[in-house]
Design a protein around this motif. Structure first.
Motif, mmCIF file in Angstrom:
data_model
loop_
_atom_site.group_PDB
_atom_site.id
_atom_site.type_symbol
_atom_site.label_atom_id
_atom_site.label_comp_id
_atom_site.label_asym_id
_atom_site.label_seq_id
_atom_site.Cartn_x
_atom_site.Cartn_y
_atom_site.Cartn_z
ATOM 1 N N VAL A 67 0.840 -1.206 0.000
ATOM 2 C CA VAL A 67 0.000 0.000 0.000
ATOM 3 C C VAL A 67 0.877 1.258 0.000
ATOM 4 C CG1 VAL A 67 -1.683 1.339 1.333
ATOM 5 C CG2 VAL A 67 -1.971 -1.129 1.074
ATOM 6 N N ALA A 68 1.908 1.261 0.829
ATOM 7 C CA ALA A 68 2.807 2.415 0.880
ATOM 8 C C ALA A 68 3.513 2.622 -0.461
ATOM 9 C CB ALA A 68 3.833 2.233 1.996
ATOM 10 N N LEU A 69 3.971 1.525 -1.059
ATOM 11 C CA LEU A 69 4.655 1.636 -2.351
ATOM 12 C C LEU A 69 3.708 2.057 -3.466
ATOM 13 C CD1 LEU A 69 7.017 -1.450 -2.131
ATOM 14 C CD2 LEU A 69 7.699 0.975 -2.117
ATOM 15 N N GLU A 70 2.462 1.625 -3.405
ATOM 16 C CA GLU A 70 1.491 2.070 -4.409
ATOM 17 C C GLU A 70 1.254 3.575 -4.299
ATOM 18 O OE1 GLU A 70 -1.730 -0.660 -3.652
ATOM 19 O OE2 GLU A 70 -0.956 -2.096 -5.121
ATOM 20 N N ASN A 71 1.273 4.103 -3.081
ATOM 21 C CA ASN A 71 1.186 5.553 -2.905
ATOM 22 C C ASN A 71 2.428 6.246 -3.466
ATOM 23 O OD1 ASN A 71 -1.362 5.799 -1.693
ATOM 24 N ND2 ASN A 71 -0.528 5.190 0.278
ATOM 25 N N CYS A 72 3.596 5.674 -3.217
ATOM 26 C CA CYS A 72 4.828 6.224 -3.786
ATOM 27 C C CYS A 72 4.756 6.205 -5.308
ATOM 28 C CB CYS A 72 6.041 5.414 -3.319
ATOM 29 S SG CYS A 72 6.419 5.551 -1.561
ATOM 30 N N LEU A 73 4.293 5.098 -5.852
ATOM 31 C CA LEU A 73 4.151 4.946 -7.303
ATOM 32 C C LEU A 73 3.264 6.043 -7.875
ATOM 33 C CD1 LEU A 73 4.862 2.978 -9.660
ATOM 34 C CD2 LEU A 73 2.736 1.803 -9.136
ATOM 35 N N SER A 74 2.158 6.312 -7.220
ATOM 36 C CA SER A 74 1.239 7.361 -7.652
ATOM 37 C C SER A 74 1.916 8.731 -7.638
ATOM 38 C CB SER A 74 0.013 7.359 -6.739
ATOM 39 O OG SER A 74 -0.822 8.438 -7.016
ATOM 40 N N HIS A 75 2.683 9.005 -6.606
ATOM 41 C CA HIS A 75 3.390 10.289 -6.512
ATOM 42 C C HIS A 75 4.444 10.400 -7.610
ATOM 43 C CE1 HIS A 75 2.358 10.481 -1.941
ATOM 44 N NE2 HIS A 75 1.303 10.627 -2.717
ATOM 45 N N TYR A 76 5.213 9.340 -7.819
ATOM 46 C CA TYR A 76 6.226 9.370 -8.876
ATOM 47 C C TYR A 76 5.585 9.618 -10.239
ATOM 48 C CZ TYR A 76 9.754 7.523 -5.624
ATOM 49 O OH TYR A 76 10.631 7.346 -4.589
ATOM 50 N N HIS A 77 4.439 9.001 -10.469
ATOM 51 C CA HIS A 77 3.730 9.199 -11.737
ATOM 52 C C HIS A 77 3.299 10.666 -11.877
ATOM 53 C CE1 HIS A 77 1.354 8.156 -15.226
ATOM 54 N NE2 HIS A 77 0.345 8.838 -14.688
ATOM 55 N N GLU A 78 2.752 11.208 -10.811
ATOM 56 C CA GLU A 78 2.308 12.600 -10.815
ATOM 57 C C GLU A 78 3.467 13.561 -11.093
ATOM 58 O OE1 GLU A 78 0.607 15.715 -7.450
ATOM 59 O OE2 GLU A 78 0.092 13.584 -7.274
ATOM 60 N N TRP A 79 4.639 13.265 -10.532
ATOM 61 C CA TRP A 79 5.811 14.127 -10.688
ATOM 62 C C TRP A 79 6.631 13.790 -11.937
ATOM 63 C CZ3 TRP A 79 6.901 12.485 -5.090
ATOM 64 C CH2 TRP A 79 6.105 13.226 -4.200
ATOM 65 N N GLU A 80 6.174 12.804 -12.695
ATOM 66 C CA GLU A 80 6.860 12.342 -13.910
ATOM 67 C C GLU A 80 8.294 11.894 -13.617
ATOM 68 O OE1 GLU A 80 6.372 15.198 -17.064
ATOM 69 O OE2 GLU A 80 4.191 15.183 -16.850
ATOM 70 N N MET A 81 8.459 11.216 -12.504
ATOM 71 C CA MET A 81 9.749 10.629 -12.119
ATOM 72 C C MET A 81 9.722 9.170 -12.562
ATOM 73 S SD MET A 81 10.144 12.409 -8.356
ATOM 74 C CE MET A 81 11.768 11.724 -8.010
ATOM 75 N N HIS A 82 9.881 8.980 -13.859
ATOM 76 C CA HIS A 82 9.633 7.682 -14.475
ATOM 77 C C HIS A 82 10.588 6.577 -14.016
ATOM 78 C CE1 HIS A 82 6.634 9.701 -16.758
ATOM 79 N NE2 HIS A 82 7.519 10.534 -17.290
ATOM 80 N N ASP A 83 11.846 6.883 -13.829
ATOM 81 C CA ASP A 83 12.786 5.849 -13.371
ATOM 82 C C ASP A 83 12.396 5.335 -11.987
ATOM 83 O OD1 ASP A 83 14.223 6.032 -15.707
ATOM 84 O OD2 ASP A 83 15.785 7.327 -14.864
ATOM 85 N N ASP A 84 12.061 6.256 -11.104
ATOM 86 C CA ASP A 84 11.628 5.864 -9.758
ATOM 87 C C ASP A 84 10.300 5.115 -9.807
ATOM 88 O OD1 ASP A 84 13.778 7.028 -8.217
ATOM 89 O OD2 ASP A 84 12.939 8.973 -8.756
ATOM 90 N N GLU A 85 9.452 5.519 -10.719
ATOM 91 C CA GLU A 85 8.164 4.850 -10.901
ATOM 92 C C GLU A 85 8.374 3.389 -11.320
ATOM 93 O OE1 GLU A 85 4.010 5.684 -13.361
ATOM 94 O OE2 GLU A 85 5.747 6.961 -13.714
ATOM 95 N N ILE A 86 9.256 3.172 -12.274
ATOM 96 C CA ILE A 86 9.549 1.808 -12.748
ATOM 97 C C ILE A 86 10.169 0.974 -11.633
ATOM 98 C CG2 ILE A 86 11.009 0.455 -14.312
ATOM 99 C CD1 ILE A 86 10.583 2.809 -16.349
ATOM 100 N N ASP A 87 11.145 1.547 -10.940
ATOM 101 C CA ASP A 87 11.803 0.821 -9.846
ATOM 102 C C ASP A 87 10.803 0.427 -8.764
ATOM 103 O OD1 ASP A 87 14.221 1.155 -11.153
ATOM 104 O OD2 ASP A 87 14.885 2.824 -9.869
ATOM 105 N N THR A 88 9.889 1.323 -8.455
ATOM 106 C CA THR A 88 8.887 1.055 -7.430
ATOM 107 C C THR A 88 7.911 -0.020 -7.895
ATOM 108 O OG1 THR A 88 9.117 3.310 -6.599
ATOM 109 C CG2 THR A 88 7.130 2.113 -5.951
ATOM 110 N N TRP A 89 7.490 0.047 -9.138
ATOM 111 C CA TRP A 89 6.598 -0.969 -9.695
ATOM 112 C C TRP A 89 7.272 -2.346 -9.634
ATOM 113 C CZ3 TRP A 89 6.800 -4.474 -13.693
ATOM 114 C CH2 TRP A 89 5.598 -5.116 -13.992
#
Length: 98
Positions: A67-89
């Motif tokens: 759940v915490a990582l899904e929230n992080c994923l959502s934030h990374y997507h919003e901020w267009e931090m794609h590398d962090d988004e992929i790593d989190t996924w």
């Protein structure tokens, strides 16, 4: 674990109300580290207040990680931090396979 010091409870509340890359990165990194070392909890923050000798630890149990990582994923997507988004996924997928 990130150590934070606050002057007041209001300052503490404001820090955690705001979505920030620093806060999100700290949470994702702590969970990644706990996962890599096969821990049951991920210690995230150590909190203290200037006029208090007590230290408080904020941690997440393994069942709270996704759940915490899904929230992080959502934030990374919003901020267009794609590398962090992929790593989190990828981390979420690894945790789900346990």
């Amino acid at each position: 674990m990130k150590q934070l010091s606050f002057k007041s409870q209001e300052e503490f509340s404001e820090f955690f109300k705001a979505k920030s890359p620093e806060l999100t990165n700290t949470i994702a990194h702590a969970i990644r580290e706990a996962f890599m070392f096969q821990k049951r909890t991920a210690p995230i923050f150590e909190i203290c207040f200037d006029q208090n000798d007590s230290v408080f630890e904020i941690s997440l149990t393994k069942k709270e990680w996704i759940v915490a990582l899904e929230n992080c994923l959502s934030h990374y997507h919003e901020w267009e931090m794609h590398d962090d988004e992929i790593d989190t996924w990828e981390l979420i997928q690894s945790i789900k396979t346990l």
